[in-house]
Design a protein around this motif. Structure first.
Motif, PDB file in Angstrom:
ATOM      1  N   ILE A   1      25.595 -26.104 -35.057  1.00 56.21           N
ATOM      2  CA  ILE A   1      25.800 -26.821 -36.321  1.00 56.21           C
ATOM      3  C   ILE A   1      27.180 -27.463 -36.304  1.00 56.21           C
ATOM      4  O   ILE A   1      28.063 -27.053 -35.552  1.00 56.21           O
ATOM      5  CB  ILE A   1      25.664 -25.887 -37.552  1.00 56.21           C
ATOM      6  CG1 ILE A   1      26.639 -24.713 -37.449  1.00 56.21           C
ATOM      7  CG2 ILE A   1      24.234 -25.397 -37.713  1.00 56.21           C
ATOM      8  CD1 ILE A   1      26.614 -23.786 -38.671  1.00 56.21           C
ATOM      9  N   ASP A   2      27.355 -28.489 -37.164  1.00 54.22           N
ATOM     10  CA  ASP A   2      28.631 -29.206 -37.217  1.00 54.22           C
ATOM     11  C   ASP A   2      29.640 -28.530 -38.142  1.00 54.22           C
ATOM     12  O   ASP A   2      30.824 -28.453 -37.828  1.00 54.22           O
ATOM     13  CB  ASP A   2      28.400 -30.638 -37.708  1.00 54.22           C
ATOM     14  CG  ASP A   2      27.495 -31.429 -36.782  1.00 54.22           C
ATOM     15  OD1 ASP A   2      27.730 -31.389 -35.566  1.00 54.22           O
ATOM     16  OD2 ASP A   2      26.561 -32.081 -37.278  1.00 54.22           O
ATOM     17  N   VAL A   3      29.158 -28.096 -39.305  1.00 53.41           N
ATOM     18  CA  VAL A   3      30.028 -27.523 -40.334  1.00 53.41           C
ATOM     19  C   VAL A   3      29.354 -26.274 -40.887  1.00 53.41           C
ATOM     20  O   VAL A   3      28.141 -26.252 -41.105  1.00 53.41           O
ATOM     21  CB  VAL A   3      30.270 -28.516 -41.495  1.00 53.41           C
ATOM     22  CG1 VAL A   3      31.190 -27.898 -42.548  1.00 53.41           C
ATOM     23  CG2 VAL A   3      30.850 -29.822 -40.980  1.00 53.41           C
ATOM     24  N   GLY A   4      30.143 -25.235 -41.131  1.00 53.43           N
ATOM     25  CA  GLY A   4      29.615 -24.022 -41.738  1.00 53.43           C
ATOM     26  C   GLY A   4      30.357 -23.675 -43.015  1.00 53.43           C
ATOM     27  O   GLY A   4      31.520 -24.041 -43.184  1.00 53.43           O
ATOM     28  N   ILE A   5      29.677 -22.998 -43.910  1.00 54.49           N
ATOM     29  CA  ILE A   5      30.301 -22.450 -45.114  1.00 54.49           C
ATOM     30  C   ILE A   5      29.939 -20.979 -45.185  1.00 54.49           C
ATOM     31  O   ILE A   5      28.750 -20.629 -45.122  1.00 54.49           O
ATOM     32  CB  ILE A   5      29.853 -23.161 -46.412  1.00 54.49           C
ATOM     33  CG1 ILE A   5      30.159 -24.648 -46.353  1.00 54.49           C
ATOM     34  CG2 ILE A   5      30.559 -22.548 -47.611  1.00 54.49           C
ATOM     35  CD1 ILE A   5      28.985 -25.513 -46.053  1.00 54.49           C
ATOM     36  N   ILE A   6      30.940 -20.119 -45.265  1.00 51.97           N
ATOM     37  CA  ILE A   6      30.704 -18.681 -45.295  1.00 51.97           C
ATOM     38  C   ILE A   6      31.339 -18.061 -46.528  1.00 51.97           C
ATOM     39  O   ILE A   6      32.148 -18.690 -47.210  1.00 51.97           O
ATOM     40  CB  ILE A   6      31.238 -17.991 -44.017  1.00 51.97           C
ATOM     41  CG1 ILE A   6      32.752 -18.186 -43.882  1.00 51.97           C
ATOM     42  CG2 ILE A   6      30.509 -18.491 -42.785  1.00 51.97           C
ATOM     43  CD1 ILE A   6      33.368 -17.395 -42.743  1.00 51.97           C
ATOM     44  N   GLU A   7      30.973 -16.812 -46.779  1.00 58.66           N
ATOM     45  CA  GLU A   7      31.461 -16.080 -47.946  1.00 58.66           C
ATOM     46  C   GLU A   7      32.308 -14.900 -47.495  1.00 58.66           C
ATOM     47  O   GLU A   7      31.997 -14.251 -46.501  1.00 58.66           O
ATOM     48  CB  GLU A   7      30.272 -15.556 -48.754  1.00 58.66           C
ATOM     49  CG  GLU A   7      29.263 -16.631 -49.133  1.00 58.66           C
ATOM     50  CD  GLU A   7      27.870 -16.072 -49.339  1.00 58.66           C
ATOM     51  OE1 GLU A   7      27.718 -14.834 -49.401  1.00 58.66           O
ATOM     52  OE2 GLU A   7      26.922 -16.871 -49.424  1.00 58.66           O
ATOM     53  N   GLY A   8      33.356 -14.620 -48.235  1.00 62.74           N
ATOM     54  CA  GLY A   8      34.143 -13.424 -47.974  1.00 62.74           C
ATOM     55  C   GLY A   8      35.091 -13.587 -46.806  1.00 62.74           C
ATOM     56  O   GLY A   8      35.443 -14.690 -46.399  1.00 62.74           O
TER      57      GLY A   8
END
Length: 299
Positions: free
Chosen positions: A140-147
Motif C-alpha cells: 500500500i502507498d499510505v497507511g493510517i493506524i491507531e495507538g
C-alpha cells in the motif's frame, strides 16, 4: 522492468500458463519461454508443473516475494515520473486500521474525490500491525493506524486525536450511574479486539492504568460484532467515539464515566522511509493533515 518477472508473477497468481497467456495477450509458448529464461537466470526450477496444477517451488516462493516488490517499486517509480507531467490522477492504495478505516476514512475519501475526481483510491482494512506490515511490504502507498506503534523502517506521524469511552447497552445497570469506581467493572464481561489491534492496545492500557483486572474477556475480531454484542447485553467494551456515533444518537449504546476515562490515543499516518510519494498520495496526506478530525464534527 524485466518482463520475465511480470510473467512469472502472473503465472504464480493465476496458477495456470493458459490463463496467464490469456491475461497478458500472448501465446502459451511465449509464456513458457519467459519462465524458462528466468529459471536459467536464477539457475534453479521455480515452478512445479503438471496437467492438474502449477505450483511454486521453495526457490519460486523466494523469487515471487522479491518479484512482487520489484514490480511494486517499478510501478511507483513510473507513477512519480508521470506525476511530473500530469494533473493529480491515477491510483492510490490506502490501508487503515479498523476504527479509522470503517468510520473516518469514508469521509476522507469523499473529500479527496470531490477535490480530485481523477484519483482512484483502493482501500485495505486491517489491524494496526497488519497495516504497518503492508507498508513495509510495499503493498500500500499510505497507511493510517491507531495507538502506539514503533518501527525504525517506517515514518509514523500523528495527525489526529481519538477519544475512547467505556460503552454499555442502554438498559445496563450502570448506564445511569455517575462516578463509577473501576472495581465495579471487574465482574463485567469485557468484549475486546484481538491482539495487534490499536483498540485492544488502548483497552489493555486502560486496564493497567485503572488497575482493573477483568475476570472475563471475550475477544472478537470486528468492531461491528462488538457493538452488536454490547447492544445485546453480552458485555461492555471500550470503543472510539467515532465507532459509536450512530448508536449514541439512536440511544442504543451509552457511555459511562469512570475516573481515569475517557482514554485518548492518536491516529497516525504511516509511510515508508522515503521522501518520494506519488502526487495522489501526497495530496491525500495533505488532506489528512489539514482536516480537523473529531467525532463531534459533522462531516
Amino acid at each position: 522492468m524485466d518482463q520475465a518477472l511480470f510473467v512469472f508473477v502472473t503465472v504464480a497468481d493465476k496458477g495456470s500458463f493458459t490463463r496467464t497467456a490469456e491475461e497478458l495477450h500472448m501465446t502459451q509458448p511465449a509464456v513458457s519461454q519467459y519462465i524458462a529464461a528466468l529459471e536459467r537466470t536464477t539457475g534453479t526450477k521455480l515452478l512445479e508443473r503438471t496437467n492438474k496444477y502449477v505450483r511454486l517451488t521453495k526457490a519460486g516462493y523466494i523469487v515471487y516475494h522479491h518479484a512482487k516488490e520489484i514490480i511494486g517499486q517499478y510501478t511507483r517509480m513510473q507513477a512519480l515520473i508521470d506525476d511530473l507531467m500530469h494533473i493529480a490522477s491515477g491510483p492510490i492504495s490506502i490501508g487503515a486500521s479498523y476504527t479509522f478505516g470503517e468510520y473516518v476514512l469514508p469521509h476522507a475519501i469523499a473529500r479527496l474525490s470531490e477535490r480530485y475526481p481523477l484519483i482512484q483510491p483502493t482501500i485495505t482494512i486491517g489491524n494496526t500491525r497488519e497495516i504497518a506490515e503492508a507498508i513495509l511490504n510495499h503493498e500500500i502507498d499510505v497507511g493510517i493506524i491507531e495507538g502506539e506503534y514503533e518501527d525504525k523502517k517506517l515514518l509514523i506521524e500523528p495527525f489526529a486525536e481519538d477519544v475512547m469511552e467505556i460503552v454499555v447497552a442502554k438498559n445496563h445497570r450502570l448506564s445511569s450511574e455517575e462516578d463509577i469506581a473501576a472495581r465495579a467493572l471487574e465482574s463485567e464481561t469485557w468484549i475486546v479486539r484481538e491482539t495487534g489491534s490499536g483498540t485492544r492496545e488502548a483497552a489493555d492500557r486502560m486496564f493497567s492504568g485503572l488497575r482493573l483486572h477483568p475476570r472475563k474477556l471475550m475477544e472478537f475480531g470486528s468492531t461491528q460484532i462488538i457493538k452488536e454484542s454490547v447492544e445485546a447485553g453480552l458485555g461492555i467494551t471500550l470503543l472510539s467515539q467515532w465507532a459509536i456515533r450512530k448508536e449514541s444518537a439512536l440511544g442504543t449504546l451509552r457511555t459511562i464515566r469512570v475516573k481515569g476515562t475517557p482514554i485518548t490515543r492518536q491516529f497516525s499516518l504511516v509511510t515508508g522511509a522515503t521522501p518520494f510519494h506519488t502526487k495522489a498520495a501526497q495530496l491525500f496526506i495533505e488532506l489528512l493533515r489539514e482536516t480537523r478530525w473529531t467525532a463531534s464534527t459533522e462531516l
